[in-house]
Design a protein around this motif. Structure first.
Motif, PDB file in Angstrom:
ATOM      1  N   THR A 212      -4.871   5.349  -6.286  1.00 42.38           N
ATOM      2  CA  THR A 212      -3.842   5.028  -5.284  1.00 42.38           C
ATOM      3  C   THR A 212      -3.897   6.023  -4.123  1.00 42.38           C
ATOM      4  O   THR A 212      -2.892   6.580  -3.693  1.00 42.38           O
ATOM      5  CB  THR A 212      -2.449   5.046  -5.943  1.00 42.38           C
ATOM      6  OG1 THR A 212      -2.334   6.220  -6.752  1.00 42.38           O
ATOM      7  CG2 THR A 212      -2.209   3.815  -6.759  1.00 42.38           C
TER       8      THR A 212
ATOM      9  N   ARG B  71      -6.159   5.556  -0.897  1.00 47.05           N
ATOM     10  CA  ARG B  71      -7.209   4.778  -0.233  1.00 47.05           C
ATOM     11  C   ARG B  71      -8.034   5.609   0.723  1.00 47.05           C
ATOM     12  O   ARG B  71      -9.179   5.265   1.028  1.00 47.05           O
ATOM     13  CB  ARG B  71      -6.582   3.601   0.495  1.00 47.05           C
ATOM     14  CG  ARG B  71      -6.074   2.518  -0.428  1.00 47.05           C
ATOM     15  CD  ARG B  71      -5.191   1.545   0.329  1.00 47.05           C
ATOM     16  NE  ARG B  71      -4.860   0.374  -0.467  1.00 47.05           N
ATOM     17  CZ  ARG B  71      -3.902   0.346  -1.374  1.00 47.05           C
ATOM     18  NH1 ARG B  71      -3.190   1.444  -1.619  1.00 47.05           N
ATOM     19  NH2 ARG B  71      -3.653  -0.762  -2.052  1.00 47.05           N
TER      20      ARG B  71
ATOM     21  N   ARG C  89      -4.027  11.174  -5.494  1.00 45.90           N
ATOM     22  CA  ARG C  89      -3.279  10.302  -6.395  1.00 45.90           C
ATOM     23  C   ARG C  89      -4.254   9.436  -7.203  1.00 45.90           C
ATOM     24  O   ARG C  89      -5.091   8.731  -6.632  1.00 45.90           O
ATOM     25  CB  ARG C  89      -2.344   9.404  -5.588  1.00 45.90           C
ATOM     26  CG  ARG C  89      -1.299  10.184  -4.795  1.00 45.90           C
ATOM     27  CD  ARG C  89      -0.470   9.278  -3.927  1.00 45.90           C
ATOM     28  NE  ARG C  89      -1.241   8.689  -2.862  1.00 45.90           N
ATOM     29  CZ  ARG C  89      -1.463   9.270  -1.676  1.00 45.90           C
ATOM     30  NH1 ARG C  89      -0.945  10.463  -1.416  1.00 45.90           N
ATOM     31  NH2 ARG C  89      -2.187   8.672  -0.758  1.00 45.90           N
TER      32      ARG C  89
ATOM     33  N   LEU D 159      10.300   4.866 -15.910  1.00 39.56           N
ATOM     34  CA  LEU D 159       9.556   5.946 -15.247  1.00 39.56           C
ATOM     35  C   LEU D 159      10.126   7.307 -15.598  1.00 39.56           C
ATOM     36  O   LEU D 159      11.345   7.485 -15.570  1.00 39.56           O
ATOM     37  CB  LEU D 159       9.701   5.800 -13.724  1.00 39.56           C
ATOM     38  CG  LEU D 159       8.507   5.302 -12.942  1.00 39.56           C
ATOM     39  CD1 LEU D 159       8.459   3.806 -13.076  1.00 39.56           C
ATOM     40  CD2 LEU D 159       8.654   5.663 -11.479  1.00 39.56           C
TER      41      LEU D 159
ATOM     42  N   LYS E 131       0.377  12.636  -8.622  1.00 41.22           N
ATOM     43  CA  LYS E 131       0.918  12.304  -7.295  1.00 41.22           C
ATOM     44  C   LYS E 131       0.659  13.384  -6.251  1.00 41.22           C
ATOM     45  O   LYS E 131       0.473  13.087  -5.084  1.00 41.22           O
ATOM     46  CB  LYS E 131       2.435  12.063  -7.377  1.00 41.22           C
ATOM     47  CG  LYS E 131       2.848  10.842  -8.165  1.00 41.22           C
ATOM     48  CD  LYS E 131       2.375   9.547  -7.534  1.00 41.22           C
ATOM     49  CE  LYS E 131       3.317   8.994  -6.515  1.00 41.22           C
ATOM     50  NZ  LYS E 131       2.947   7.630  -6.088  1.00 41.22           N
TER      51      LYS E 131
ATOM     52  N   HIS F   3       3.971  10.926 -11.957  1.00 41.66           N
ATOM     53  CA  HIS F   3       4.866   9.919 -12.524  1.00 41.66           C
ATOM     54  C   HIS F   3       4.260   9.433 -13.840  1.00 41.66           C
ATOM     55  O   HIS F   3       3.041   9.254 -13.927  1.00 41.66           O
ATOM     56  CB  HIS F   3       5.026   8.723 -11.595  1.00 41.66           C
ATOM     57  CG  HIS F   3       5.745   9.020 -10.311  1.00 41.66           C
ATOM     58  ND1 HIS F   3       5.925   8.069  -9.327  1.00 41.66           N
ATOM     59  CD2 HIS F   3       6.336  10.155  -9.851  1.00 41.66           C
ATOM     60  CE1 HIS F   3       6.598   8.608  -8.317  1.00 41.66           C
ATOM     61  NE2 HIS F   3       6.837   9.876  -8.600  1.00 41.66           N
TER      62      HIS F   3
ATOM     63  N   GLU G 164       2.863   1.946  -3.287  1.00 40.90           N
ATOM     64  CA  GLU G 164       2.121   2.430  -4.461  1.00 40.90           C
ATOM     65  C   GLU G 164       1.504   3.811  -4.214  1.00 40.90           C
ATOM     66  O   GLU G 164       1.274   4.563  -5.154  1.00 40.90           O
ATOM     67  CB  GLU G 164       1.072   1.420  -4.918  1.00 40.90           C
ATOM     68  CG  GLU G 164      -0.051   1.187  -3.955  1.00 40.90           C
ATOM     69  CD  GLU G 164      -0.793  -0.120  -4.239  1.00 40.90           C
ATOM     70  OE1 GLU G 164      -0.559  -0.744  -5.277  1.00 40.90           O
ATOM     71  OE2 GLU G 164      -1.603  -0.513  -3.378  1.00 40.90           O
ATOM     72  N   GLU G 165       1.284   4.161  -2.951  1.00 38.88           N
ATOM     73  CA  GLU G 165       0.677   5.471  -2.699  1.00 38.88           C
ATOM     74  C   GLU G 165       1.727   6.579  -2.561  1.00 38.88           C
ATOM     75  O   GLU G 165       1.547   7.664  -3.095  1.00 38.88           O
ATOM     76  CB  GLU G 165      -0.189   5.408  -1.437  1.00 38.88           C
ATOM     77  CG  GLU G 165      -1.431   4.539  -1.631  1.00 38.88           C
ATOM     78  CD  GLU G 165      -2.535   4.867  -0.645  1.00 38.88           C
ATOM     79  OE1 GLU G 165      -2.664   6.034  -0.243  1.00 38.88           O
ATOM     80  OE2 GLU G 165      -3.280   3.939  -0.273  1.00 38.88           O
ATOM     81  N   TYR G 166       2.792   6.306  -1.816  1.00 44.40           N
ATOM     82  CA  TYR G 166       3.735   7.383  -1.515  1.00 44.40           C
ATOM     83  C   TYR G 166       5.023   7.332  -2.335  1.00 44.40           C
ATOM     84  O   TYR G 166       5.753   8.314  -2.388  1.00 44.40           O
ATOM     85  CB  TYR G 166       4.107   7.356  -0.032  1.00 44.40           C
ATOM     86  CG  TYR G 166       2.900   7.442   0.888  1.00 44.40           C
ATOM     87  CD1 TYR G 166       2.047   8.539   0.831  1.00 44.40           C
ATOM     88  CD2 TYR G 166       2.602   6.427   1.777  1.00 44.40           C
ATOM     89  CE1 TYR G 166       0.935   8.626   1.655  1.00 44.40           C
ATOM     90  CE2 TYR G 166       1.496   6.503   2.605  1.00 44.40           C
ATOM     91  CZ  TYR G 166       0.659   7.601   2.539  1.00 44.40           C
ATOM     92  OH  TYR G 166      -0.446   7.681   3.346  1.00 44.40           O
ATOM     93  N   ALA G 167       5.319   6.172  -2.940  1.00 48.62           N
ATOM     94  CA  ALA G 167       6.584   6.030  -3.679  1.00 48.62           C
ATOM     95  C   ALA G 167       6.278   5.721  -5.140  1.00 48.62           C
ATOM     96  O   ALA G 167       5.264   6.172  -5.664  1.00 48.62           O
ATOM     97  CB  ALA G 167       7.435   4.952  -3.019  1.00 48.62           C
ATOM     98  N   ASP G 168       7.142   4.945  -5.764  1.00 50.70           N
ATOM     99  CA  ASP G 168       6.960   4.678  -7.194  1.00 50.70           C
ATOM    100  C   ASP G 168       6.432   3.274  -7.468  1.00 50.70           C
ATOM    101  O   ASP G 168       6.543   2.775  -8.582  1.00 50.70           O
ATOM    102  CB  ASP G 168       8.282   4.911  -7.939  1.00 50.70           C
ATOM    103  CG  ASP G 168       9.418   4.060  -7.382  1.00 50.70           C
ATOM    104  OD1 ASP G 168       9.155   3.237  -6.491  1.00 50.70           O
ATOM    105  OD2 ASP G 168      10.569   4.224  -7.839  1.00 50.70           O
ATOM    106  N   GLY G 169       5.892   2.644  -6.425  1.00 43.90           N
ATOM    107  CA  GLY G 169       5.296   1.321  -6.628  1.00 43.90           C
ATOM    108  C   GLY G 169       6.293   0.183  -6.537  1.00 43.90           C
ATOM    109  O   GLY G 169       5.942  -0.960  -6.806  1.00 43.90           O
TER     110      GLY G 169
ATOM    111  N   GLU H  97       0.828  -1.220   0.000  1.00 40.61           N
ATOM    112  CA  GLU H  97       0.000   0.000   0.000  1.00 40.61           C
ATOM    113  C   GLU H  97       0.860   1.269   0.000  1.00 40.61           C
ATOM    114  O   GLU H  97       0.648   2.186  -0.792  1.00 40.61           O
ATOM    115  CB  GLU H  97      -0.912   0.023   1.235  1.00 40.61           C
ATOM    116  CG  GLU H  97      -2.026  -0.997   1.201  1.00 40.61           C
ATOM    117  CD  GLU H  97      -2.909  -0.903   2.448  1.00 40.61           C
ATOM    118  OE1 GLU H  97      -2.783   0.070   3.213  1.00 40.61           O
ATOM    119  OE2 GLU H  97      -3.724  -1.817   2.653  1.00 40.61           O
TER     120      GLU H  97
ATOM    121  N   ARG I  59       4.796   6.225 -16.522  1.00 38.54           N
ATOM    122  CA  ARG I  59       5.523   4.960 -16.616  1.00 38.54           C
ATOM    123  C   ARG I  59       5.038   4.129 -17.796  1.00 38.54           C
ATOM    124  O   ARG I  59       3.861   4.192 -18.177  1.00 38.54           O
ATOM    125  CB  ARG I  59       5.366   4.156 -15.332  1.00 38.54           C
ATOM    126  CG  ARG I  59       3.948   3.880 -14.917  1.00 38.54           C
ATOM    127  CD  ARG I  59       3.890   2.972 -13.699  1.00 38.54           C
ATOM    128  NE  ARG I  59       4.341   3.608 -12.495  1.00 38.54           N
ATOM    129  CZ  ARG I  59       3.552   4.229 -11.595  1.00 38.54           C
ATOM    130  NH1 ARG I  59       2.257   4.293 -11.817  1.00 38.54           N
ATOM    131  NH2 ARG I  59       4.029   4.771 -10.530  1.00 38.54           N
TER     132      ARG I  59
END
Lengths: 770, 211
Positions: free
Chosen positions: B141, B143, B19, B70, B94, B77, A130-135, A127, B79
């Motif tokens: 992304t 939640r 996001r 990326l 983002k 981002h 994928e939300e705060y970084a690049d997945g 979680e 990709r």
């Protein structure tokens, strides 16, 4: 593209009131009170910094201790291959550390003691990545996880969400006790003395936030291993390390540790010194506490490059260091935690999810399954169970994959998952009867590649991809080498398939190149008037026996020629090995001189007009440069006196290594010193024409013209490398008796001094270019 | 365990996500040249080809079904996403987003389409990259704002339909919830009505709708 600068929480789809701290509100009760308070405090510090109430230096240390790290280009400058450009962020005036912009993406390091992971933790890691970084989740060589491209202001929520499943980032970075690592097989290993997991957990818990472990000049990295022979724990390259031992005392078998201190890689690697042949288990925590206290009291604080524990141990000598620690130990106030954990050490950290059934799974004999069974499945000490290695290319796994793995873990092993120091995952307690089904499940996640712990399972540090210190692209090279060697596949001789290749983007060794059979570390060379990315080739390291010995650099090869160099080295080994001779023994026997000769023609760099690819990193089409590049019309044909001089100094270093191999330690140290003098004289002569060869005069001229004005200073390491020359020069005058380790250290320092000379030459050549 | 918001805890109304990702699939999956994307994205930084603060290019092509190559910007981002084994171009908003849910969705769709159009343009000629224009994938992304629940699915689809009407007019679209149950809310959209649309037409429609 959505770049308006409004408070994003002020407007939403329904017009409802914003929830500025929603994750805190929703998760607060699920977090422990202490952790919740710590994260709130960190969030408060972010606000204070934003309001200008904290200095850059103070805030940087605060965020580092919470695992929030800088990343390449966070000074707001990036060379795009044509010119250096400013990255214009919204909060352009705000900083989060010295020269570090607020909005620049950063890295978060997540600390998982001994690399243990539960299925629930994997879900939440998916979680947050994928939300705060690049997945992507990046597994490190210290059993940590790193997330990249994270914004500072999102880190408190990220920490809260991790905290719900018992993960902390506290002291994952900064001058603190870092993650406590341990071999991933501990508890299930066929060669272990006993399971070191509970001891690693106890040290981790005890020292986390301990008042005696807060005043270090640098970090402290502990490690534990269940046995002496295998490499999984790498104890001898750590600041503090224990190898499991048992001893009979008064007819009773007692547990303890062969205990080491003062190891470390970095620019100048040190093998750890033996502190105690048998440290009883009940003394483990108090001795760690006293080591922390002695290090905090006597360790270097001002000169960062000499501040690791290894330098204090080397400076005091192991006997004096031991005496000081034991003296401190004698005065410690009793702490019930020292022994409280011992009641549970025999219970085991994890166990089987399923009991063994008599009925065996009938394995479908597909070639993929056979290959995977051959490389990725090992026997456990518990009959009927296996450990399954899951190969992660360069330590990377996607959010979708790790979420899928959480399901796979729940189905086959429960929470018995560990990260390894080779950047893979290990599933423990897998029933033999489940192997076929597990393989199928991993195939569905694209995680059944059978190359774990083989030649093509290459370790690489982040290098120029994200690290501020990277010189060459370690990951770019690793990708290229993996593809290259994989393509050769079947034609590769069986004897080379177990060799290890490890790559660092600079001399700091995060890729652990010193311990590899074949190691590389990134350097820059001025060739034909351009900067050309190179890698030093390091041979003779020993991965086994807990990183039993370190290799030495034999020659710098252009990055483009490293695949060819690798081919030659492994073919030479295949052709010339005697009997079942191992690679390290082979390197020792044939000698580095012959290996250097083997690669000599590969050190040539074609003219820029002939092949431009040599002037870029692998996987990065930008021309390799540390600044704006320019070259005069004829520069491509001219080799400057400085380049000649520096190449001569490198040849001397090589001679010093030969002497070291022959056991002539004083001779090796002398030649290394001479190599430093050649490099110093070469540079100083540009400022003082007619400078002779008298060492006193050379050192004085170097100091006056290059060191004192700060010209020779490294952008990150400052005067560290110049000081190597001054210290060695002093030691030489005062009389220097070389031991094997001191001779090796001098060669390493001379190598770094010469690298710094190359860097200086690159910087000054760029300044005068048009 | 997950930190995802449980369905019974959510209010009925979604909030606007910070996001959100939108993906278009590449037509010729076999011919797609990953290494070329590294060069293209580096050039885009040199040329300031897309709006935003473009930071760097990152190569994840070694990860199977991963994010590919990326292009990292402060705000988003981009990709060459390979999730599910099907290559596409995904734009993920983002941060720094503003407006209502549908405004943000509209902005993300328009941004993706513009990037895709730029990629088609830059690869025209030898082995051109072309995109499927009748399908998209939306991935939320965030939640906190858009939980992965059936209720959220029901609420978000009308918002998406509003946005997509600007692209496809009256042609009906259908949504299928895809991906892992504990993953972010992910919707696969297909145009089920008659009609063909070029990427340029979609870009034009998206920009008009986004204002």
């Amino acid at each position: 593209m959505g770049v308006e600068q409004q408070n994003p929480m002020t407007t939403n789809g329904s017009g409802q009131a914003p929830e500025p701290r929603a994750w805190k509100a929703r998760l607060g009760s699920r977090l422990g009170e202490k952790l919740s308070r710590e994260i709130d405090s960190f969030e408060g510090q972010i606000e204070q910094k934003r309001a200008g109430k904290l200095t850059d230096e103070v805030f940087a240390e605060m965020r580092l201790r919470r695992g929030v790290y800088g990343q390449r280009y966070d000074n707001g400058q990036r060379h795009d291959g044509v010119s250096s450009r400013e990255l214009v962020f919204p909060n352009a005036e705000l900083t989060k550390g010295p020269g570090t912009l607020w909005d620049a993406p950063g890295m978060v390091r997540i600390k998982n003691p001994f690399g243990a992971l539960t299925a629930d933790q994997m879900d939440v890691l998916a979680e947050v990545s994928e939300e705060y970084a690049d997945g992507i989740l990046h597994v490190t060589t210290r059993q940590d996880i790193q997330l990249h491209f994270v914004h500072l202001e999102e880190t408190p929520d990220l920490m809260r969400r991790l905290g719900v499943v018992g993960i902390t980032t506290h002291e994952a970075c900064g001058n603190a006790v870092r993650n406590v690592t341990a071999c991933h097989l501990s508890g299930v290993c066929t060669t272990q003395t006993f399971d070191v997991t509970p001891y690693a957990a106890a040290v981790s818990d005890f020292l986390l936030g301990h008042p005696d472990a807060q005043e270090f000049g640098r970090k402290v990295k502990p490690a534990f291993s269940g046995c002496a022979d295998r490499p999984c724990g790498l104890v001898k390259m750590h600041d503090i390390g224990g190898i499991a031992r048992v001893r009979e005392v008064d007819g009773v078998e007692r547990r303890g540790f062969e205990f080491y201190v003062g190891g470390g890689l970095g620019a100048v690697p040190h093998q750890a010194e033996l502190f105690d042949e048998f440290l009883p288990e009940e003394e483990l925590l108090p001795i760690c506490q006293s080591i922390s206290r002695v290090f905090a009291r006597l360790g270097e604080k001002d000169v960062r490059s000499r501040a690791r524990l290894k330098f204090l141990v080397a400076k005091l000598g192991i006997e004096e260091f031991r005496r000081l620690v034991l003296e401190d130990r004698a005065g410690l106030t009793e702490d019930s935690r020292w022994t409280a954990f011992l009641d549970d050490v025999h219970k085991g950290h994890d166990g089987p999810l399923w009991q063994i059934e008599k009925k065996r799974d009938k394995l479908t004999p597909s070639p993929q399954l056979e290959a995977w069974l051959g490389t990725s499945v090992t026997q456990q000490r518990q009959p009927g169970y296996k450990v399954v290695m899951i190969y992660l290319p360069l330590g990377d796994i996607t959010a979708d994959q790790i979420r899928g793995l959480a399901d796979v873990a729940r189905r086959f092993t429960g929470d018995a998952v560990r990260m390894t120091v080779e950047q893979n995952l290990a599933f423990r307690w897998v029933r033999e009867s489940d192997l076929s089904a597990l393989h199928e499940a991993l195939e569905e996640l694209a995680l059944a590649d059978p190359r774990a712990e083989t030649l093509t399972d290459i370790t690489a540090c982040p290098g120029t991809d994200t690290c501020k210190l990277g010189i060459s692209s370690s990951r770019g090279l690793a990708r290229t080498l993996m593809d290259h060697l994989e393509t050769r596949g079947e034609e590769l001789d069986e004897v080379v398939r177990g060799l290890r290749i490890k790559i660092s983007g600079c001399f700091n060794s995060c890729g652990q190149h010193h311990m590899a059979d074949i190691g590389f570390w990134g350097v820059s060379r001025k060739r034909n008037g351009y900067n050309v990315p190179h890698f030093q080739v390091v041979l003779g390291g020993q991965w086994a026996e807990n990183a039993g010995s370190y290799g030495l650099a034999i020659v710098a090869v252009p990055g483009r020629n490293i695949p060819a160099a690798t081919d030659r080295i492994i073919q030479y080994y295949v052709d010339e090995r005697e009997g079942d001779e191992g690679f390290k023994a082979f390197v020792t026997r044939v000698g580095k001189a012959s290996l250097r000769t083997l690669l000599q023609d590969l050190t040539e760099v074609p003219a820029y007009e002939q092949d431009r690819s040599f002037y870029s990193n692998w996987g990065d089409p930008r021309e390799f440069t540390l600044g704006d590049m320019g070259v005069g019309e004829c520069a491509g044909q001219i080799v400057s006196p400085v380049e000649f001089g520096l190449q001569a100094s490198e040849r001397e270093i090589f001679s010093a290594q030969d002497r070291l191999d022959q056991g002539d330690f004083n001779g090796a140290a002398d030649i290394a010193y001479g190599a430093m003098l050649i490099a110093a004289r070469t540079l100083a002569r540009e400022k003082e024409i007619g400078l002779g060869e008298d060492p006193e005069a050379v050192v004085a001229a170097f100091k006056t013209h290059l060191f004192d004005p700060g010209l020779f200073h490294d952008p990150f390491a400052g005067g560290k490398f110049g000081n190597y020359l001054f210290r060695v020069h002093r030691e030489r005058k005062n009389g220097f008796e070389a031991t094997p380790s001191r001779a090796r250290q001098r060669i390493e320092e001379a190598q770094l001094f010469i690298e710094a000379a190359h860097s200086y030459h690159v910087r000054t050549a760029e300044t005068v270019s048009v | 365990m997950s930190t995802q918001v449980a369905p019974d805890v959510r209010s009925r109304v979604l909030s606007a996500p910070q996001r959100v990702g939108v993906k278009l699939f590449v037509e010729d999956q076999e011919a797609f040249d990953r290494a070329r994307m590294i060069e293209v994205f580096h050039r885009w930084i040199q040329e300031d080809r897309l709006p935003g603060t473009l930071v760097d290019v990152h190569d994840y092509t070694h990860v199977q079904e991963g994010p590919g190559v990326l292009l990292i910007a402060h705000e988003w981002h981009l990709r060459t996403d390979e999730a599910g084994g099907r290559i596409g171009l995904e734009y993920e908003m983002k941060r720094e987003a503003s407006g209502t849910l549908s405004e943000r969705l509209g902005e993300a769709v328009a941004s993706l389409l513009e990037a895709a159009a730029a990629l088609e343009q830059d690869t025209a000629g030898d082995n051109p990259v072309r995109f499927v224009t009748r399908e998209m994938v939306f991935r939320f992304t965030d939640r906190l704002a858009v939980p992965a629940t059936d209720a959220a699915f029901e609420e978000v689809t009308p918002e998406l339909e509003k946005v997509l009407a600007g692209l496809y007019g009256d042609a009906p679209v259908e949504f299928e919830r895809v991906g892992h149950a504990r993953g972010p809310l992910t919707l696969h959209m297909r145009v089920v009505g008659e009609g063909e649309w070029t990427l340029e037409e979609l870009v034009s429609g998206a920009r008009s709708a986004a204002g």
